[in-house]
Motif scaffolding. Structure first.
Motif, PDB file in Angstrom:
ATOM      1  N   ASN A 182      75.112 -31.112 -61.517  1.00  0.00           N
ATOM      2  CA  ASN A 182      75.868 -31.433 -60.303  1.00  0.00           C
ATOM      3  C   ASN A 182      76.636 -32.747 -60.400  1.00  0.00           C
ATOM      4  N   CYS A 183      76.622 -33.374 -61.580  1.00  0.00           N
ATOM      5  CA  CYS A 183      77.450 -34.557 -61.798  1.00  0.00           C
ATOM      6  C   CYS A 183      77.550 -34.830 -63.294  1.00  0.00           C
ATOM      7  N   GLU A 184      78.538 -35.616 -63.669  1.00  0.00           N
ATOM      8  CA  GLU A 184      78.726 -35.962 -65.076  1.00  0.00           C
ATOM      9  C   GLU A 184      77.569 -36.805 -65.599  1.00  0.00           C
ATOM     10  N   PHE A 185      76.983 -37.617 -64.732  1.00  0.00           N
ATOM     11  CA  PHE A 185      75.841 -38.459 -65.109  1.00  0.00           C
ATOM     12  C   PHE A 185      74.707 -37.595 -65.672  1.00  0.00           C
ATOM     13  N   PHE A 186      74.396 -36.482 -65.010  1.00  0.00           N
ATOM     14  CA  PHE A 186      73.332 -35.617 -65.488  1.00  0.00           C
ATOM     15  C   PHE A 186      73.795 -34.718 -66.632  1.00  0.00           C
ATOM     16  N   ARG A 187      75.083 -34.386 -66.688  1.00  0.00           N
ATOM     17  CA  ARG A 187      75.579 -33.622 -67.841  1.00  0.00           C
ATOM     18  C   ARG A 187      75.380 -34.416 -69.126  1.00  0.00           C
ATOM     19  N   ARG A 188      75.739 -35.688 -69.097  1.00  0.00           N
ATOM     20  CA  ARG A 188      75.538 -36.523 -70.291  1.00  0.00           C
ATOM     21  C   ARG A 188      74.064 -36.580 -70.665  1.00  0.00           C
ATOM     22  N   ARG A 189      73.211 -36.589 -69.649  1.00  0.00           N
ATOM     23  CA  ARG A 189      71.770 -36.680 -69.928  1.00  0.00           C
ATOM     24  C   ARG A 189      71.262 -35.406 -70.597  1.00  0.00           C
ATOM     25  N   VAL A 190      71.631 -34.213 -70.097  1.00  0.00           N
ATOM     26  CA  VAL A 190      71.114 -32.981 -70.699  1.00  0.00           C
ATOM     27  C   VAL A 190      71.658 -32.801 -72.116  1.00  0.00           C
ATOM     28  N   ILE A 191      72.894 -33.220 -72.353  1.00  0.00           N
ATOM     29  CA  ILE A 191      73.445 -33.142 -73.708  1.00  0.00           C
ATOM     30  C   ILE A 191      72.669 -34.063 -74.644  1.00  0.00           C
ATOM     31  N   LYS A 192      72.347 -35.259 -74.173  1.00  0.00           N
ATOM     32  CA  LYS A 192      71.560 -36.200 -74.976  1.00  0.00           C
ATOM     33  C   LYS A 192      70.183 -35.620 -75.297  1.00  0.00           C
ATOM     34  N   LEU A 193      69.644 -34.818 -74.385  1.00  0.00           N
ATOM     35  CA  LEU A 193      68.328 -34.219 -74.589  1.00  0.00           C
ATOM     36  C   LEU A 193      68.366 -33.007 -75.516  1.00  0.00           C
ATOM     37  N   GLY A 194      69.576 -32.554 -75.866  1.00  0.00           N
ATOM     38  CA  GLY A 194      69.679 -31.458 -76.819  1.00  0.00           C
ATOM     39  C   GLY A 194      70.389 -30.218 -76.329  1.00  0.00           C
ATOM     40  N   CYS A 195      70.909 -30.231 -75.115  1.00  0.00           N
ATOM     41  CA  CYS A 195      71.649 -29.085 -74.595  1.00  0.00           C
ATOM     42  C   CYS A 195      73.034 -29.025 -75.253  1.00  0.00           C
ATOM     43  N   ASP A 196      73.462 -27.833 -75.598  1.00  0.00           N
ATOM     44  CA  ASP A 196      74.762 -27.641 -76.239  1.00  0.00           C
ATOM     45  C   ASP A 196      75.878 -27.989 -75.254  1.00  0.00           C
ATOM     46  N   GLU A 197      76.699 -28.977 -75.601  1.00  0.00           N
ATOM     47  CA  GLU A 197      77.766 -29.388 -74.678  1.00  0.00           C
ATOM     48  C   GLU A 197      78.803 -28.294 -74.483  1.00  0.00           C
ATOM     49  N   LYS A 198      78.867 -27.315 -75.397  1.00  0.00           N
ATOM     50  CA  LYS A 198      79.843 -26.229 -75.272  1.00  0.00           C
ATOM     51  C   LYS A 198      79.440 -25.196 -74.231  1.00  0.00           C
ATOM     52  N   LYS A 199      78.205 -25.292 -73.742  1.00  0.00           N
ATOM     53  CA  LYS A 199      77.809 -24.365 -72.672  1.00  0.00           C
ATOM     54  C   LYS A 199      77.221 -25.125 -71.486  1.00  0.00           C
ATOM     55  N   THR A 200      77.817 -26.298 -71.222  1.00  0.00           N
ATOM     56  CA  THR A 200      77.356 -27.138 -70.109  1.00  0.00           C
ATOM     57  C   THR A 200      78.563 -27.693 -69.368  1.00  0.00           C
ATOM     58  N   VAL A 201      78.651 -27.453 -68.060  1.00  0.00           N
ATOM     59  CA  VAL A 201      79.748 -27.987 -67.255  1.00  0.00           C
ATOM     60  C   VAL A 201      79.203 -28.607 -65.979  1.00  0.00           C
ATOM     61  N   VAL A 202      80.003 -29.482 -65.397  1.00  0.00           N
ATOM     62  CA  VAL A 202      79.683 -30.046 -64.085  1.00  0.00           C
ATOM     63  C   VAL A 202      80.158 -29.083 -63.009  1.00  0.00           C
ATOM     64  N   HIS A 203      79.258 -28.735 -62.130  1.00  0.00           N
ATOM     65  CA  HIS A 203      79.610 -27.928 -60.958  1.00  0.00           C
ATOM     66  C   HIS A 203      78.928 -28.582 -59.764  1.00  0.00           C
ATOM     67  N   GLY A 204      79.687 -29.334 -58.995  1.00  0.00           N
ATOM     68  CA  GLY A 204      79.124 -30.148 -57.925  1.00  0.00           C
ATOM     69  C   GLY A 204      78.487 -29.352 -56.806  1.00  0.00           C
ATOM     70  N   SER A 205      77.614 -30.016 -56.073  1.00  0.00           N
ATOM     71  CA  SER A 205      77.026 -29.424 -54.871  1.00  0.00           C
ATOM     72  C   SER A 205      78.041 -29.556 -53.746  1.00  0.00           C
ATOM     73  N   GLY A 206      78.397 -28.447 -53.137  1.00  0.00           N
ATOM     74  CA  GLY A 206      79.479 -28.460 -52.161  1.00  0.00           C
ATOM     75  C   GLY A 206      79.007 -28.556 -50.718  1.00  0.00           C
ATOM     76  N   ILE A 207      79.929 -28.916 -49.863  1.00  0.00           N
ATOM     77  CA  ILE A 207      79.706 -28.859 -48.416  1.00  0.00           C
ATOM     78  C   ILE A 207      80.853 -28.073 -47.785  1.00  0.00           C
ATOM     79  N   ASP A 208      80.590 -27.497 -46.643  1.00  0.00           N
ATOM     80  CA  ASP A 208      81.624 -26.778 -45.896  1.00  0.00           C
ATOM     81  C   ASP A 208      82.395 -27.808 -45.069  1.00  0.00           C
ATOM     82  N   CYS A 209      83.526 -28.241 -45.595  1.00  0.00           N
ATOM     83  CA  CYS A 209      84.279 -29.323 -44.942  1.00  0.00           C
ATOM     84  C   CYS A 209      84.714 -28.960 -43.527  1.00  0.00           C
ATOM     85  N   SER A 210      84.862 -27.655 -43.248  1.00  0.00           N
ATOM     86  CA  SER A 210      85.298 -27.244 -41.914  1.00  0.00           C
ATOM     87  C   SER A 210      84.246 -27.557 -40.849  1.00  0.00           C
TER      88      SER A 210
END
Length: 427
Positions: A182-210
């Protein structure tokens, strides 16, 4: 698509980001089932739980007795009652040589029961890293089929790693088809732990702005300055430090009102701190509130603060949804350089950031906003624009469907296509 969501509790008022995904997928014509360990907040449910009849789509693990004898006795009953449905699956769930304590404790057997006789799924979406392990085991024994996606959200990639070691998710990293953070901060962490960066993306937690209407902020005719915080009363929310900061400001600004919405294990400690600081007339612990009441309180507020800190057990926050909601409503915010929060709050533009546990820094930035109400409007507009651009749940749900379709069309066997998807998410 047929989609299975794996969560720990359902429903949970504080996890609207998961609820928004579920309802968004249903609105887009997809079939969603929810698998949870235990029921969550049955007394205080979000209106969408009833509106979409989500409890009819939710399946719970049978109650798991703590007493080993009763657990074994009940487990035998579950096996005999369900053996004809999927005998091989049930036998695999008891394979202690392959699944160790998860099988020996009968946990895997209990996990399996709600899935028996279910039609195949296209997507298995596990909402936390710990849920990802459940999905991995269940798919491995044949209890469920589908592409396996795991989202890392916070405690699962901070506290759990500190408690269980950096190899905790190694098998999941190898087995799952795709990962979201849910953020780049945690994406960098999972990649450092051994997750393949080619199958890891940031997808934020959303809110209904309306649902969070923008309102320009101006001083109140009664002269009061109203500050608000929403969050669980736990260490990582850092509420102790905002209380201390407000207490310092109260010596100069007696017209303050600080409302804290949320509940948790630190409530008594915080109430005692408020009394010791002599600000019981200013700082109020309002307890847990449903979303509509939170919105009403925020509508009357001028400033929002979220003083998150890294807890002693390593627990950290992503860009928290309560900040997004406050920013969407036009509130200037004061938060901390913590976890993924700097990816949400632009220091000096939509609010201010200070170091963790910096009472003086919090007091200084809150004091600056109190002294300069003329900047509230522009900060609020900047925050609203940023949230709409990056965290609107409708945009994020469209993106989520795109990720699902990509996995179904290409999957792991075409790594170049996965790499293209990851690259496209960062354009």
């Amino acid at each position: 698509m047929r989609i299975a969501f794996f969560v720990t509790y359902f429903p949970i008022l504080s996890e609207t980001f998961i609820l928004n995904q579920i309802t968004g997928l249903i609105d887009r014509g997809h079939e969603v089932d929810i698998y949870a360990n235990q029921p969550g907040d049955r007394d205080k449910m979000h209106p969408d739980v009833e509106r979409y009849r989500l409890l009819d789509r939710t399946y719970y693990i049978p109650e798991f007795p703590k007493n080993l004898f009763f657990r074994l006795l009940k487990g035998l009953g579950l096996v005999f009652a369900n053996l004809s449905k999927a005998p091989l699956v049930l036998l695999r769930s008891l394979n202690v040589f392959k699944y160790g304590k998860e099988a020996a404790s009968l946990w895997l057997l209990y996990l399996t029961i709600p899935l028996l006789n279910k039609k195949p799924y296209d997507i298995i979406h596990c909402q936390f890293g710990t849920d990802g392990l459940k999905g991995m085991w269940l798919r491995d024994i044949g209890a469920i089929t589908g592409k396996l996606i795991t989202t890392f959200r916070g405690y699962d990639i901070s506290t759990y790693i500190q408690e269980h070691g950096e190899q905790f998710y190694d098998k999941l990293f190898a087995a799952a088809d795709f990962f979201l953070t849910n953020c780049e901060f945690f994406r960098r962490r999972v990649i450092k732990l051994g997750c393949d960066e080619k199958k890891t993306v940031v997808h934020g937690s959303g809110i209904d702005c309306s649902r969070f209407v923008f309102t320009p902020r101006y001083p109140s005719p009664d002269g009061m300055i109203r500050i608000a915080t929403t969050g669980r009363l736990v260490e990582k929310k850092g509420i102790e430090y905002s209380i201390r900061a407000v207490a310092k400001l109260a010596k100069t600004y007696p017209n303050l009102e600080y409302n804290i919405m949320g509940d948790g294990p630190l409530r008594n400690n915080l109430q005692q701190l408020i009394q010791e600081l002599g600000v019981s007339n200013i700082v109020k612990l309002l307890g847990q509130k449903p979303q509509q009441e939170i919105i009403e309180i925020l509508n009357k507020s001028h400033i929002f603060t979220a003083p998150s800190v890294t807890a002693k057990d390593g627990n950290q926050d992503a860009p928290v949804n309560v900040l997004k909601e406050a920013m969407a409503m036009g509130l200037p915010v004061v938060s901390t350089y913590h976890g993924g929060i700097p990816e949400l709050v632009e220091d000096g533009i939509s609010g201010f950031l200070v170091p963790e546990r910096d009472v003086y820094g919090l007091a200084e930035k809150l004091g600056y906003l109190i002294k300069h109400p003329e900047i509230w409007h522009q900060m609020g507009r900047s925050g609203r624009a940023y949230v709409e651009q990056h965290y609107d749940t409708n945009k994020l749900n469209d993106q989520l469907v795109e990720i699902y379709r990509h996995l179904l069309n290409f999957g792991q066997e075409q790594p170049r296509e996965q790499e293209k998807l990851v690259s496209s998410m960062y354009v």
